[in-house]
Structure formats: C-alpha cells, structure tokens
Design an enzyme around this catalytic site. Structure first.
Site, PDB file in Angstrom:
ATOM      1  N   ALA A   1      14.538  19.438  -3.524  1.00 18.69           N
ATOM      2  CA  ALA A   1      15.646  18.719  -2.867  1.00 18.69           C
ATOM      3  C   ALA A   1      17.011  19.222  -3.329  1.00 18.69           C
ATOM      4  O   ALA A   1      18.012  19.023  -2.651  1.00 18.69           O
ATOM      5  CB  ALA A   1      15.524  17.226  -3.150  1.00 18.69           C
TER       6      ALA A   1
ATOM      7  N   LYS B   1       2.721   4.843  18.390  1.00 20.06           N
ATOM      8  CA  LYS B   1       2.896   6.212  17.898  1.00 20.06           C
ATOM      9  C   LYS B   1       3.099   7.187  19.066  1.00 20.06           C
ATOM     10  O   LYS B   1       3.933   8.092  18.988  1.00 20.06           O
ATOM     11  CB  LYS B   1       1.675   6.612  17.057  1.00 20.06           C
ATOM     12  CG  LYS B   1       1.547   5.763  15.781  1.00 20.06           C
ATOM     13  CD  LYS B   1       0.166   5.908  15.153  1.00 20.06           C
ATOM     14  CE  LYS B   1       0.013   5.069  13.893  1.00 20.06           C
ATOM     15  NZ  LYS B   1      -1.380   4.988  13.429  1.00 20.06           N
TER      16      LYS B   1
ATOM     17  N   GLU C   1       8.939  10.029   9.479  1.00 19.53           N
ATOM     18  CA  GLU C   1       7.774  10.924   9.500  1.00 19.53           C
ATOM     19  C   GLU C   1       6.459  10.151   9.303  1.00 19.53           C
ATOM     20  O   GLU C   1       5.440  10.455   9.915  1.00 19.53           O
ATOM     21  CB  GLU C   1       7.919  11.982   8.397  1.00 19.53           C
ATOM     22  CG  GLU C   1       6.821  12.998   8.359  1.00 19.53           C
ATOM     23  CD  GLU C   1       6.761  13.838   9.624  1.00 19.53           C
ATOM     24  OE1 GLU C   1       7.648  14.649   9.839  1.00 19.53           O
ATOM     25  OE2 GLU C   1       5.798  13.661  10.408  1.00 19.53           O
TER      26      GLU C   1
ATOM     27  N   ARG D   1       3.719  -8.667  -9.163  1.00 19.19           N
ATOM     28  CA  ARG D   1       2.916  -7.474  -8.850  1.00 19.19           C
ATOM     29  C   ARG D   1       3.814  -6.232  -8.813  1.00 19.19           C
ATOM     30  O   ARG D   1       3.446  -5.162  -9.298  1.00 19.19           O
ATOM     31  CB  ARG D   1       2.208  -7.679  -7.498  1.00 19.19           C
ATOM     32  CG  ARG D   1       1.116  -6.657  -7.235  1.00 19.19           C
ATOM     33  CD  ARG D   1       0.603  -6.745  -5.814  1.00 19.19           C
ATOM     34  NE  ARG D   1       1.709  -6.649  -4.864  1.00 19.19           N
ATOM     35  CZ  ARG D   1       1.701  -7.160  -3.642  1.00 19.19           C
ATOM     36  NH1 ARG D   1       0.647  -7.827  -3.215  1.00 19.19           N
ATOM     37  NH2 ARG D   1       2.747  -7.035  -2.841  1.00 19.19           N
TER      38      ARG D   1
ATOM     39  N   THR E   1       0.825  -1.212   0.000  1.00 19.32           N
ATOM     40  CA  THR E   1       0.000   0.000   0.000  1.00 19.32           C
ATOM     41  C   THR E   1       0.860   1.263   0.000  1.00 19.32           C
ATOM     42  O   THR E   1       0.733   2.128  -0.879  1.00 19.32           O
ATOM     43  CB  THR E   1      -0.914   0.003   1.253  1.00 19.32           C
ATOM     44  OG1 THR E   1      -1.660  -1.215   1.253  1.00 19.32           O
ATOM     45  CG2 THR E   1      -1.864   1.177   1.259  1.00 19.32           C
TER      46      THR E   1
HETATM   47  P1  NDP Z   1       1.536  -3.875   2.893  1.00 19.21           P
HETATM   48  O1  NDP Z   1       1.283  -5.188   3.520  1.00 19.21           O
HETATM   49  O2  NDP Z   1       0.536  -3.315   1.965  1.00 19.21           O
HETATM   50  O3  NDP Z   1       2.939  -3.934   2.119  1.00 19.21           O
HETATM   51  C1  NDP Z   1       4.055  -4.645   2.574  1.00 19.21           C
HETATM   52  C2  NDP Z   1       4.743  -5.211   1.374  1.00 19.21           C
HETATM   53  O4  NDP Z   1       5.970  -5.801   1.770  1.00 19.21           O
HETATM   54  C3  NDP Z   1       3.920  -6.310   0.662  1.00 19.21           C
HETATM   55  O5  NDP Z   1       3.933  -6.084  -0.720  1.00 19.21           O
HETATM   56  C4  NDP Z   1       4.685  -7.580   1.047  1.00 19.21           C
HETATM   57  O6  NDP Z   1       4.566  -8.596   0.086  1.00 19.21           O
HETATM   58  C5  NDP Z   1       6.100  -7.056   1.104  1.00 19.21           C
HETATM   59  N1  NDP Z   1       7.002  -7.915   1.852  1.00 19.21           N
HETATM   60  C6  NDP Z   1       6.758  -8.732   2.909  1.00 19.21           C
HETATM   61  N2  NDP Z   1       7.885  -9.353   3.306  1.00 19.21           N
HETATM   62  C7  NDP Z   1       8.858  -8.930   2.481  1.00 19.21           C
HETATM   63  C8  NDP Z   1      10.244  -9.228   2.374  1.00 19.21           C
HETATM   64  N3  NDP Z   1      10.849 -10.076   3.197  1.00 19.21           N
HETATM   65  N4  NDP Z   1      10.956  -8.630   1.387  1.00 19.21           N
HETATM   66  C9  NDP Z   1      10.352  -7.756   0.530  1.00 19.21           C
HETATM   67  N5  NDP Z   1       9.045  -7.463   0.588  1.00 19.21           N
HETATM   68  C10 NDP Z   1       8.305  -8.015   1.550  1.00 19.21           C
HETATM   69  O7  NDP Z   1       1.850  -2.854   4.091  1.00 19.21           O
HETATM   70  P2  NDP Z   1       1.618  -1.285   4.093  1.00 19.21           P
HETATM   71  O8  NDP Z   1       2.164  -0.679   2.859  1.00 19.21           O
HETATM   72  O9  NDP Z   1       0.226  -0.987   4.490  1.00 19.21           O
HETATM   73  O10 NDP Z   1       2.531  -0.869   5.377  1.00 19.21           O
HETATM   74  C11 NDP Z   1       3.935  -0.772   5.272  1.00 19.21           C
HETATM   75  C12 NDP Z   1       4.450  -0.099   6.548  1.00 19.21           C
HETATM   76  O11 NDP Z   1       3.885   1.204   6.621  1.00 19.21           O
HETATM   77  C13 NDP Z   1       4.054  -0.802   7.849  1.00 19.21           C
HETATM   78  O12 NDP Z   1       5.077  -0.665   8.776  1.00 19.21           O
HETATM   79  C14 NDP Z   1       2.821  -0.013   8.301  1.00 19.21           C
HETATM   80  O13 NDP Z   1       2.621  -0.057   9.699  1.00 19.21           O
HETATM   81  C15 NDP Z   1       3.219   1.376   7.876  1.00 19.21           C
HETATM   82  N6  NDP Z   1       2.108   2.294   7.679  1.00 19.21           N
HETATM   83  C16 NDP Z   1       1.075   1.944   6.855  1.00 19.21           C
HETATM   84  C17 NDP Z   1       0.051   2.836   6.639  1.00 19.21           C
HETATM   85  C18 NDP Z   1      -1.060   2.514   5.702  1.00 19.21           C
HETATM   86  O14 NDP Z   1      -1.919   3.371   5.494  1.00 19.21           O
HETATM   87  N7  NDP Z   1      -1.107   1.328   5.107  1.00 19.21           N
HETATM   88  C19 NDP Z   1       0.041   4.163   7.285  1.00 19.21           C
HETATM   89  C20 NDP Z   1       1.199   4.433   8.103  1.00 19.21           C
HETATM   90  C21 NDP Z   1       2.180   3.512   8.294  1.00 19.21           C
HETATM   91  P3  NDP Z   1       3.344  -9.652   0.211  1.00 19.21           P
HETATM   92  O15 NDP Z   1       2.101  -8.842   0.052  1.00 19.21           O
HETATM   93  O16 NDP Z   1       3.599 -10.597  -0.893  1.00 19.21           O
HETATM   94  O17 NDP Z   1       3.471 -10.264   1.578  1.00 19.21           O
HETATM   95  N1  HSE Z   2      -3.978   0.966  11.237  1.00 21.43           N
HETATM   96  C1  HSE Z   2      -3.547   2.331  11.293  1.00 21.43           C
HETATM   97  C2  HSE Z   2      -4.764   3.244  11.527  1.00 21.43           C
HETATM   98  C3  HSE Z   2      -2.846   2.674   9.995  1.00 21.43           C
HETATM   99  O1  HSE Z   2      -5.908   2.765  11.521  1.00 21.43           O
HETATM  100  O2  HSE Z   2      -4.574   4.419  11.781  1.00 21.43           O
HETATM  101  C4  HSE Z   2      -2.010   3.901  10.067  1.00 21.43           C
HETATM  102  O3  HSE Z   2      -0.944   3.775  10.943  1.00 21.43           O
END
Ligand code: NDP
Ligand code: HSE
Length: 438
Positions: free
Chosen positions: A33, A205, A129, A49, A13
């Site tokens: 930058a 957080k 951030e 993907r 995501t």
């Molecule tokens: P997702 O699950 O959408 O994305 C994580 C990605 O990492 C997936 O594509 C996953 O692949 C891949 N992945 C897993 N293991 C590995 C590995 N060993 N090597 C390479 N790639 C890997 O997570 P988000 O993008 O939602 O979240 C990412 C981070 O951001 C988290 O720490 C979350 O807490 C933080 N965050 C997220 C927010 C949000 O709105 N989603 C907001 C704020 C913070 P696969 O799907 O195949 O497992």
């Molecule tokens: N699960 C978290 C929320 C995502 O609902 O705010 C953002 O950190």
C-alpha cells in the site's frame, strides 16, 4: 508516513477475518500500500466478544457513530449487513467525509444509486470487492482489468449455499428439501436461508455486476429472480443424461438487437464440459465475455471469514493508494464515469432469448409427442433433442424431455400454456433455461 486509520463497524464473521488478516499480514500489506493500514476502532453490539478478538490493539465501542464522528478515522468498513442501520451508517460516514468499504451486496443492490451519488458529491470512495463472489476479485476485473472491452455477458455461480445444495442433489440423487436440511445441519445454509435459496442473494450480486459491465445504474427491482426451491432431482438426472448440469446462474447480458440488458437469476442447464459446470460445493465462479478478450473465468471461495476479508483488505489497499488522488481522476465506483451512465433498459423477462429444457409428464399413448411438437413448431420453436423415458411395466405414463434451440421467452410461455392444456399432459410442465456459455 502515519498509518491510515480505519474504523470497523461489525466484527462478526467477515469483520473478525478482516481484523485477523490485516494484523497477520500487516508488514506485507504496508509494503504494497505504501503506507501502514491500522484498524484503530471497532464497533459491535457485542462489546465483550469484540474485545476478545482485538485485545488491546483497537478501541472497542458499542456505538458505531462514535467511529464516524472521530476525525482521525480515514476509512470506515461496514460489515454489519442488511439494509437498515447499515444504510444510515454508510450515508453518515460518507457525509462525514470518510471513504467506505463494504461487503454488503443487499445494501448496494437496493440503495446503490443513492449511496454512490452521495459518495461522488462528497468526493469519497465506496469500495465493495467483497460484495460479489467473496474472495474472487471480480469487481476489480470488471472495473479495471477488462476496461478495454465491450462486455457481452457475465454469468456466474455467485451463491455458495445453493451451489452446495445443487452439487449434493446431483451427487446423491436427493431432493431439494432433504439436502437443505443437511446443509443447515452442517452449517452451510443459514437458519433462514430464504435469500440464498430464492435467488435473491445472487440477484443482488448480478445487479452489481450488470452496472459494472454495462454502465447502467444498479436496478435490483428490474432483475428477474428464480431460486432452486422447485428443482427436482429427476431434472438434474435427465439434464445429466443429455450432457448438462443445472446451476443457479446470475446472468447479465447485453442485447444490442433490442437495445436492452437481460438481468436474471434462475436455475440453468449448462453443458457439462464447460469448466463452470464443474464448479462444485460452496465454490463460486464467474464467466465474463468481452469483445476483445473473449471468454474469461474467475473461480474461488465466494464466502467465509478470511476469503471475504481478502477482498475487504484489497479495497483498503486501493483506497490507501488513491487517498491523495483528485476525486475526479480516481477509478469510478461503477467502472463508468458517474455522468456517463446510460439509461439502457433492463428487459422484461418475456423479451429475453434463451434455449429451454422441458420435462412433460405425459400419458404413454400414440400421438402425444406429435401434438407437443406441433405446438412448438407453430410457435416457431425449434427442437434440439428429445428424450423419452421408457415406461415401466404396467405404467401408463412417462416423461418426455425436450431441449429446444434459443427462442424468445414470451413465445415459450405461450407454447407452454398450450401444451399444458393438452389432456395427455398429466402434470405441471417443468421448464428450465439453458445457456451454452460459449
Ligand atoms: P455477522 O452477522 O457475522 O456479523 C455482523 C456483526 O455486526 C455482528 O457481530 C453483529 O453483532 C454486528 N452488529 C449488528 N448490528 C450492529 C450495530 N448496529 N453496530 C455495530 N455492530 C453491529 O455477518 P457477516 O460477517 O457474515 O456479514 C457481514 C456482511 O458481509 C454482510 O453484509 C454480508 O452479506 C457480507 N458478506 C458475508 C460473507 C460471509 O461469508 N459471511 C461473504 C460475503 C459478504 P451481533 O452478532 O451482536 O448482532
Ligand atoms: N450466503 C452467501 C452464499 C454468502 O451462500 O454465497 C456470500 O455472499
């Protein structure tokens, strides 16, 4: 000048949002930058993907360590999540001399001390951030914008899922379980929403904000954490009648009177007239009170692909600008210089001071209220307001709602035990903390 080269670990995501925004706004970001910023390598378990997202604009690999081992890569973005492989990869990237950007609040709240120490030793930056309140630049505000202040307290709606659930409970008068199912059906809450609804995500957080606000190490294990799973629609209604809204707040407060820091997450009554009480749905908001600036409020989207990417890219720009600066003269990771962190203790929950909302299910008979108020008076807890629901015809019990003035949590717990033991108190007493945030 050659563009700065970035490797992205995890293109889910937030990772895909980061790639897309960086590509779309490439020219404007370069002008800000002072140098181009390019994601040249992406690692993800799902290589197919990942290729669909990046096309031929970056090399896709399955093994994140290929990126860390590449000497051309200046900055590694970790967007995998969790404490497991993400911790190992971040430490390896630091050890390879890469700057790191991460949105992983869980990782930093639990392993931050180790990670920041490793980064300081290696002279690289760890920027985060996006880890608190998604797109809202609250880390920058605490670390830089408010640096002149002694921060008195920070209080925020820092979990969108729970704020969405609380908003729906209030709007529709529904109980927690019903709204949670609806939130899952709509895709707001995850299949396993435990970290959100139990307050753990907000505590991660709040822990990070407490370090930035007060110059203490990150200490997630000292945070007091309560979620919203036990909250009843009735309490939201009664709070409303008394002029309050219930929000899940992450609070970090300095207590100079006892030389400690309060660090807590719990459902909290907030005056309905405060702007933060009107933050609805999945939105986030953080209030910071500083001795010089007074009260400030930051509002926006706390999650989502591009709002979170906005914060990730802000860190990339910061690092690009400071890339050549001497490590000792960069903005410190946790706002205070690494050798200036204090050991001011995080207080046990019994020592925090707050006002309370109490709901007591009582027998509708004479003397009930005076027995309750006598216990509060003996415990030196002063009452702010009392509301008694009129019992319906034929009903022999009713609700008494009490708002107290500020008191010590320990005194309230003793008083609650005494009130609970009264034969006229017929159900477990509901107690919620209240903050005026003024
Ligand atoms: P997702 O699950 O959408 O994305 C994580 C990605 O990492 C997936 O594509 C996953 O692949 C891949 N992945 C897993 N293991 C590995 C590995 N060993 N090597 C390479 N790639 C890997 O997570 P988000 O993008 O939602 O979240 C990412 C981070 O951001 C988290 O720490 C979350 O807490 C933080 N965050 C997220 C927010 C949000 O709105 N989603 C907001 C704020 C913070 P696969 O799907 O195949 O497992
Ligand atoms: N699960 C978290 C929320 C995502 O609902 O705010 C953002 O950190």
């Amino acid at each position: 000048m050659k563009p700065i080269q970035v490797g992205l670990l995890g293109i889910g995501t937030v990772g895909s949002g980061t790639f897309n925004v960086l590509t779309r706004n490439q020219e404007e970001i370069r002008r800000r930058a002072g140098r181009g910023i390019e994601i040249t390598m992406v690692a993800d378990l799902n290589v197919e993907r990942a290729r669909e997202i990046v096309g031929d604009r970056a090399r896709v690999v399955a093994d994140a360590r290929e990126i860390i081992a590449n000497p051309e890569i200046d900055i590694v973005i970790e967007l995998i999540g969790g404490y497991g492989i993400a911790r190992a990869l971040v430490l390896e990237a630091i050890s390879a001399g890469k700057h790191v950007v991460t949105a992983n609040k869980a990782l930093l709240a639990v392993h931050g001390t180790e990670i920041f120490a490793a980064a300081s030793a290696k002279g690289v930056m760890v920027a985060f951030e996006a880890a608190v309140a998604g797109g809202i630049p609250i880390i920058k505000a605490l670390r830089e914008g408010l640096t002149a202040n002694q921060v008195q307290w920070v209080a925020g709606i820092i979990n969108g899922t729970t704020n969405f659930i609380l908003s729906e409970m209030r709007d529709k008068g529904l109980d927690f379980d019903v709204v949670l199912k609806e939130a899952q059906r709509l895709g707001y809450a995850e299949a396993d929403p435990t970290f959100d609804i139990e307050g753990v995500d907000a505590a991660h957080k709040a822990t990070l904000m407490s370090a930035l606000a007060f110059g203490i190490p990150v200490q997630f294990d000292k945070a007091h954490v309560e979620g919203i799973t036990k909250l009843a629609a009735a309490d939201i209604r009664y709070a409303e009648q008394l002029g309050y809204r219930i929000k899940l707040l992450g609070i970090a407060k300095r207590r100079d009177d006892v030389g400690g820091i309060e660090l807590r997450v719990h459902p909290t009554l907030v005056p309905a007239k405060r702007l933060i009480a009107n933050v609805e749905g999945a939105m986030n908001a953080v209030m910071v009170q500083g001795d010089a600036v007074g009260t400030t409020l930051y509002y926006g989207k706390g999650a989502g692909s591009e709002p979170t990417a906005s914060a990730v890219i802000a860190d990339l720009v910061d690092i690009t600008r400071l890339h050549t600066a001497d490590p000792d003269h960069r903005v410190p990771h946790l706002a205070f210089q690494a050798d200036e962190l204090r050991d001011t203790p995080v207080l046990p929950i019994s020592e925090i001071r707050t006002a309370f909302y109490l709901r007591l299910r009582v027998a509708d008979q004479k003397g009930v209220l005076s027995a309750i108020t006598a216990i509060l008076a003996a415990s030196d807890i002063s009452i702010d307001a009392v509301l008694q629901r009129e019992s319906n015809e034929g009903e022999h019990q009713t609700d008494v709602i009490i708002l107290t003035h500020e008191t010590q949590e320990g005194a309230m717990r003793d008083a609650l035990a005494q009130m609970q033991a009264l034969p006229t108190v017929l159900a477990p007493i509901v107690s919620l903390r209240k903050e005026e945030l003024a």
